[in-house]
Design a protein around this motif. Sequence first.
Motif, PDB file in Angstrom:
ATOM      1  N   GLY A   1     -12.725  33.856  -5.531  1.00 54.79           N
ATOM      2  CA  GLY A   1     -13.213  34.798  -4.531  1.00 54.79           C
ATOM      3  C   GLY A   1     -14.696  35.059  -4.559  1.00 54.79           C
TER       4      GLY A   1
ATOM      5  N   ALA B   1     -17.805  31.989  -0.419  1.00 50.69           N
ATOM      6  CA  ALA B   1     -17.198  31.813   0.900  1.00 50.69           C
ATOM      7  C   ALA B   1     -18.242  31.170   1.796  1.00 50.69           C
ATOM      8  CB  ALA B   1     -16.733  33.144   1.478  1.00 50.69           C
TER       9      ALA B   1
ATOM     10  N   ASP C   1     -10.954  31.519   9.479  1.00 55.89           N
ATOM     11  CA  ASP C   1      -9.535  31.241   9.197  1.00 55.89           C
ATOM     12  C   ASP C   1      -9.202  29.780   9.437  1.00 55.89           C
ATOM     13  OD1 ASP C   1      -9.029  33.838   8.470  1.00 55.89           O
ATOM     14  OD2 ASP C   1      -8.021  34.386  10.339  1.00 55.89           O
TER      15      ASP C   1
ATOM     16  N   ILE D   1     -19.641  39.342  -0.146  1.00 53.68           N
ATOM     17  CA  ILE D   1     -18.265  38.861   0.059  1.00 53.68           C
ATOM     18  C   ILE D   1     -17.311  40.040   0.318  1.00 53.68           C
ATOM     19  CG2 ILE D   1     -16.322  37.671  -1.040  1.00 53.68           C
ATOM     20  CD1 ILE D   1     -18.160  35.441  -1.272  1.00 53.68           C
ATOM     21  N   PRO D   2     -17.419  41.167  -0.408  1.00 51.09           N
ATOM     22  CA  PRO D   2     -16.516  42.283  -0.089  1.00 51.09           C
ATOM     23  C   PRO D   2     -16.647  42.747   1.369  1.00 51.09           C
ATOM     24  CG  PRO D   2     -17.505  42.631  -2.228  1.00 51.09           C
ATOM     25  CD  PRO D   2     -18.207  41.455  -1.619  1.00 51.09           C
ATOM     26  N   LYS D   3     -17.873  42.818   1.895  1.00 51.98           N
ATOM     27  CA  LYS D   3     -18.074  43.202   3.301  1.00 51.98           C
ATOM     28  C   LYS D   3     -17.454  42.156   4.218  1.00 51.98           C
ATOM     29  CE  LYS D   3     -22.583  44.249   2.482  1.00 51.98           C
ATOM     30  NZ  LYS D   3     -23.973  44.328   2.844  1.00 51.98           N
ATOM     31  N   PHE D   4     -17.586  40.907   3.850  1.00 51.81           N
ATOM     32  CA  PHE D   4     -17.054  39.800   4.650  1.00 51.81           C
ATOM     33  C   PHE D   4     -15.532  39.868   4.726  1.00 51.81           C
ATOM     34  CE2 PHE D   4     -15.352  35.408   4.491  1.00 51.81           C
ATOM     35  CZ  PHE D   4     -15.683  35.023   5.773  1.00 51.81           C
ATOM     36  N   ARG D   5     -14.894  40.261   3.659  1.00 50.01           N
ATOM     37  CA  ARG D   5     -13.425  40.298   3.601  1.00 50.01           C
ATOM     38  C   ARG D   5     -12.827  41.480   4.371  1.00 50.01           C
ATOM     39  NH1 ARG D   5     -12.195  36.128   0.769  1.00 50.01           N
ATOM     40  NH2 ARG D   5     -13.257  35.541  -1.122  1.00 50.01           N
ATOM     41  N   GLU D   6     -13.650  42.463   4.737  1.00 47.38           N
ATOM     42  CA  GLU D   6     -13.138  43.655   5.430  1.00 47.38           C
ATOM     43  C   GLU D   6     -12.583  43.345   6.766  1.00 47.38           C
ATOM     44  OE1 GLU D   6     -16.280  46.553   5.449  1.00 47.38           O
ATOM     45  OE2 GLU D   6     -16.055  46.925   3.315  1.00 47.38           O
TER      46      GLU D   6
ATOM     47  N   SER E   1     -13.074  29.491   0.948  1.00 46.73           N
ATOM     48  CA  SER E   1     -13.274  30.534  -0.046  1.00 46.73           C
ATOM     49  C   SER E   1     -12.825  29.968  -1.381  1.00 46.73           C
ATOM     50  CB  SER E   1     -12.437  31.765   0.321  1.00 46.73           C
ATOM     51  OG  SER E   1     -12.612  32.776  -0.627  1.00 46.73           O
TER      52      SER E   1
ATOM     53  N   SER F   1     -13.699  35.795  12.502  1.00 41.68           N
ATOM     54  CA  SER F   1     -12.462  35.723  11.720  1.00 41.68           C
ATOM     55  C   SER F   1     -11.679  34.458  12.073  1.00 41.68           C
ATOM     56  CB  SER F   1     -11.625  36.966  11.992  1.00 41.68           C
ATOM     57  OG  SER F   1     -10.433  36.925  11.263  1.00 41.68           O
TER      58      SER F   1
END
Length: 95
Positions: A36, A39, A27, A90-95, A32, A23
């Motif tokens: 969305g 990434a 960051d 990407i959804p898993k990555f954003r968790e 990204s 993260s």
Amino acid sequence: MRRVHIPEYILKSPKSVVSAFLSGLFDSDGYSSKDGNHAGFFSKEKHVLLDMQFLLRGFDIHASVKSRDAINGNGYKYVENKLNIRKVDIPKFRE
């Protein structure tokens, strides 16, 4: 000479530590797209990206690492190393 790398203790750390480490990397230096759908991460050091790819797999996130010759706006030639996270992950990555 400074050697950029992911420390071995991070590679062997619990998921909570790895997640915080990744993260922080994304960051600070990740990217990204506005929509969305993309990434990834750029690095001069390909082995860093390969280690990041390994760490992401621990979260069932698939990423590819690619290199290509590139030229910047001043005509300087360099090798661009890029880690791309698959769109479906990407959804898993954003968790």
